[in-house]
Motif scaffolding. Sequence first.
Motif, mmCIF file in Angstrom:
data_model
loop_
_atom_site.group_PDB
_atom_site.id
_atom_site.type_symbol
_atom_site.label_atom_id
_atom_site.label_comp_id
_atom_site.label_asym_id
_atom_site.label_seq_id
_atom_site.Cartn_x
_atom_site.Cartn_y
_atom_site.Cartn_z
ATOM 1 N N ALA A 192 1.035 -1.073 0.052
ATOM 2 C CA ALA A 192 0.163 0.124 -0.019
ATOM 3 C C ALA A 192 0.878 1.355 0.012
ATOM 4 C CB ALA A 192 -1.101 0.123 0.993
ATOM 5 N N MET A 193 1.860 0.956 0.683
ATOM 6 C CA MET A 193 2.811 2.281 0.847
ATOM 7 C C MET A 193 3.552 2.644 -0.731
ATOM 8 S SD MET A 193 4.532 -0.716 1.713
ATOM 9 C CE MET A 193 3.995 -0.762 3.385
ATOM 10 N N SER A 194 4.098 3.831 -0.529
ATOM 11 C CA SER A 194 4.736 4.278 -2.036
ATOM 12 C C SER A 194 6.116 3.713 -1.813
ATOM 13 C CB SER A 194 4.548 5.802 -2.011
ATOM 14 O OG SER A 194 5.250 6.631 -1.136
ATOM 15 N N ARG A 195 6.971 3.749 -2.898
ATOM 16 C CA ARG A 195 8.367 3.864 -3.089
ATOM 17 C C ARG A 195 9.115 4.665 -2.069
ATOM 18 N NH1 ARG A 195 6.480 -0.275 -5.244
ATOM 19 N NH2 ARG A 195 7.401 -1.397 -7.174
ATOM 20 N N THR A 196 8.595 5.956 -1.965
ATOM 21 C CA THR A 196 9.194 7.038 -1.427
ATOM 22 C C THR A 196 9.054 6.634 0.243
ATOM 23 O OG1 THR A 196 8.693 8.842 -2.878
ATOM 24 C CG2 THR A 196 8.763 9.579 -0.599
ATOM 25 N N ASP A 197 7.791 5.827 0.665
ATOM 26 C CA ASP A 197 7.636 5.540 1.920
ATOM 27 C C ASP A 197 8.427 4.453 2.410
ATOM 28 O OD1 ASP A 197 5.568 7.176 2.722
ATOM 29 O OD2 ASP A 197 4.180 5.820 2.363
ATOM 30 N N ILE A 198 9.001 3.549 1.364
ATOM 31 C CA ILE A 198 9.754 2.371 1.647
ATOM 32 C C ILE A 198 11.053 3.031 1.803
ATOM 33 C CG2 ILE A 198 10.794 0.368 0.667
ATOM 34 C CD1 ILE A 198 8.104 0.000 -0.927
ATOM 35 N N ALA A 199 11.482 4.256 0.627
ATOM 36 C CA ALA A 199 12.789 4.610 0.903
ATOM 37 C C ALA A 199 13.122 5.434 2.478
ATOM 38 C CB ALA A 199 13.178 5.754 -0.157
ATOM 39 N N ASP A 200 12.081 6.197 2.735
ATOM 40 C CA ASP A 200 12.199 6.833 3.969
ATOM 41 C C ASP A 200 12.320 5.771 5.221
ATOM 42 O OD1 ASP A 200 12.251 9.161 2.699
ATOM 43 O OD2 ASP A 200 10.155 9.583 3.273
ATOM 44 N N HIS A 201 11.928 4.410 5.133
ATOM 45 C CA HIS A 201 11.825 3.470 5.975
ATOM 46 C C HIS A 201 13.077 2.626 6.226
ATOM 47 C CE1 HIS A 201 10.489 0.555 8.879
ATOM 48 N NE2 HIS A 201 10.876 -0.606 7.969
ATOM 49 N N LEU A 202 13.765 2.457 4.860
ATOM 50 C CA LEU A 202 14.794 1.774 4.816
ATOM 51 C C LEU A 202 16.297 2.686 4.945
ATOM 52 C CD1 LEU A 202 14.048 -0.757 2.030
ATOM 53 C CD2 LEU A 202 13.983 -1.096 4.594
ATOM 54 N N GLY A 203 16.010 4.062 4.678
ATOM 55 C CA GLY A 203 17.152 5.048 4.847
ATOM 56 C C GLY A 203 17.782 5.040 3.245
ATOM 57 N N LEU A 204 17.034 4.682 2.461
ATOM 58 C CA LEU A 204 17.541 4.785 0.990
ATOM 59 C C LEU A 204 16.877 5.852 0.059
ATOM 60 C CD1 LEU A 204 17.358 1.186 0.436
ATOM 61 C CD2 LEU A 204 19.156 2.163 1.010
ATOM 62 N N THR A 205 17.373 6.129 -1.064
ATOM 63 C CA THR A 205 16.704 7.150 -2.050
ATOM 64 C C THR A 205 15.697 6.307 -2.787
ATOM 65 O OG1 THR A 205 18.507 6.692 -3.688
ATOM 66 C CG2 THR A 205 19.024 8.447 -2.165
ATOM 67 N N ILE A 206 14.839 6.919 -3.321
ATOM 68 C CA ILE A 206 13.765 6.532 -3.909
ATOM 69 C C ILE A 206 14.185 5.642 -5.561
ATOM 70 C CG2 ILE A 206 13.111 8.486 -5.206
ATOM 71 C CD1 ILE A 206 10.351 7.562 -5.416
ATOM 72 N N GLU A 207 15.382 6.346 -5.805
ATOM 73 C CA GLU A 207 16.051 5.470 -7.014
ATOM 74 C C GLU A 207 16.759 4.473 -6.569
ATOM 75 O OE1 GLU A 207 15.458 10.015 -7.416
ATOM 76 O OE2 GLU A 207 16.563 8.786 -5.945
ATOM 77 N N THR A 208 17.184 4.140 -5.453
ATOM 78 C CA THR A 208 18.098 2.994 -5.059
ATOM 79 C C THR A 208 16.764 1.974 -4.775
ATOM 80 O OG1 THR A 208 19.644 4.182 -4.011
ATOM 81 C CG2 THR A 208 19.430 2.030 -3.316
ATOM 82 N N VAL A 209 15.592 2.436 -4.142
ATOM 83 C CA VAL A 209 14.595 1.185 -3.808
ATOM 84 C C VAL A 209 14.166 0.868 -5.440
ATOM 85 C CG1 VAL A 209 12.202 1.084 -3.074
ATOM 86 C CG2 VAL A 209 14.120 2.186 -1.724
ATOM 87 N N SER A 210 13.902 1.562 -6.146
ATOM 88 C CA SER A 210 13.482 1.149 -7.565
ATOM 89 C C SER A 210 14.465 0.193 -8.216
ATOM 90 C CB SER A 210 13.144 2.561 -8.492
ATOM 91 O OG SER A 210 12.127 3.118 -7.984
ATOM 92 N N ARG A 211 15.689 0.601 -8.138
ATOM 93 C CA ARG A 211 16.722 -0.123 -8.697
ATOM 94 C C ARG A 211 16.892 -1.693 -7.937
ATOM 95 N NH1 ARG A 211 20.001 4.254 -9.052
ATOM 96 N NH2 ARG A 211 21.002 4.115 -7.135
ATOM 97 N N CYS A 212 16.702 -1.514 -6.766
ATOM 98 C CA CYS A 212 16.644 -2.806 -6.006
ATOM 99 C C CYS A 212 15.487 -3.852 -6.453
ATOM 100 C CB CYS A 212 16.861 -2.885 -4.354
ATOM 101 S SG CYS A 212 18.173 -2.075 -4.135
ATOM 102 N N PHE A 213 14.088 -3.260 -6.567
ATOM 103 C CA PHE A 213 13.103 -4.064 -7.127
ATOM 104 C C PHE A 213 13.517 -4.409 -8.542
ATOM 105 C CE2 PHE A 213 10.087 -1.778 -3.876
ATOM 106 C CZ PHE A 213 9.574 -3.015 -3.547
ATOM 107 N N THR A 214 14.023 -3.730 -9.253
ATOM 108 C CA THR A 214 14.395 -4.042 -10.591
ATOM 109 C C THR A 214 15.462 -5.426 -10.458
ATOM 110 O OG1 THR A 214 13.997 -2.056 -11.374
ATOM 111 C CG2 THR A 214 15.344 -3.459 -12.853
ATOM 112 N N ARG A 215 16.490 -5.319 -9.452
ATOM 113 C CA ARG A 215 17.607 -6.412 -9.671
ATOM 114 C C ARG A 215 16.771 -7.669 -9.086
ATOM 115 N NH1 ARG A 215 22.511 -4.799 -6.069
ATOM 116 N NH2 ARG A 215 22.794 -7.015 -6.600
ATOM 117 N N LEU A 216 15.773 -7.667 -8.028
ATOM 118 C CA LEU A 216 15.161 -8.762 -7.532
ATOM 119 C C LEU A 216 14.259 -9.576 -8.671
ATOM 120 C CD1 LEU A 216 14.011 -7.644 -3.832
ATOM 121 C CD2 LEU A 216 16.026 -8.981 -4.403
ATOM 122 N N LYS A 217 13.778 -8.658 -9.312
ATOM 123 C CA LYS A 217 12.971 -9.038 -10.547
ATOM 124 C C LYS A 217 13.709 -9.684 -11.540
ATOM 125 C CE LYS A 217 9.578 -7.709 -14.125
ATOM 126 N NZ LYS A 217 9.292 -6.490 -14.842
ATOM 127 N N ALA A 218 14.919 -9.229 -11.716
ATOM 128 C CA ALA A 218 15.769 -9.442 -12.776
ATOM 129 C C ALA A 218 16.584 -11.158 -12.358
ATOM 130 C CB ALA A 218 17.027 -8.660 -13.253
#
Length: 256
Positions: A192-218
């Motif tokens: 339900a949360m946005s990528r920005t929320d996930i980034a603010d929870h994990l202490g990452l940037t939203i770009e890093t979170v998006s790249r990590c999702f892409t890597r796990l998918k790949a």
Amino acid sequence: MGAAAGFRSSLTLVRKACATCRECDVRHQALCTAMADEHLHRLEDITSPVLLQPNQALLRQGDPCRKVYSLTSGMLRLFTDLPDGRRQITDFLMPGDYLGLVDDDFHSQSAEAVVASSLCAFPINQMELLMDEFPSLRERLHRMARAALRQAHDSQLMLGRLAPLEKLAGFLLMLDARTNHHPHHGRRLQLAMSRTDIADHLGLTIETVSRCFTRLKAQGLIRLPEAHLVEILHEGRLAEIAGIGLSPEHLRLAAS
């Protein structure tokens, strides 16, 4: 339907979640599970419903502690305002979670709705009297407090990992453990949360979170049918990436 459709209930559904305790969707996982059916009316007598729209605040950091809450539908984000103006999201509350496990007179964190959410609110003084009358209610609260401490410990382990991919893998597993109680291959996990929320929870940037999702998918570990939907394909491999102490079995124990 739009993003996070699984969490955006209509007002009709939200109101249903605020119906009598016996009809509540989280009756058997929330605090009220400690009350026998014949005594539920005692809890209802001190309950008031709270309905929140997306991003609406329930309480703010520094507010006096006057009530405790049980989330019946939706999702809340808990966060702390940092001195530099940023925020650190410390947790996401799910239906059945209890808010108010504090000994302080003032709230140390803010709480906002991620999506349309409903809660039951209880005045602290009346809840204390009810727990004195029904010891099973206090014991249930103690069990929930212990589970919250285990969850906080696991979150610290997750956030202490250096690699962003480790953090995201641990986050997905912990969220899955809290929302899917009957594991099977290819589980679908609503975010339900946005990528920005996930980034603010994990202490990452939203770009890093998006790249990590892409890597796990790949790597074939997850599928992303929609922006707010993740299908976990290989839980064991995700646990290996997340690091020691975040095995699926340990996560399920922490979520219980």
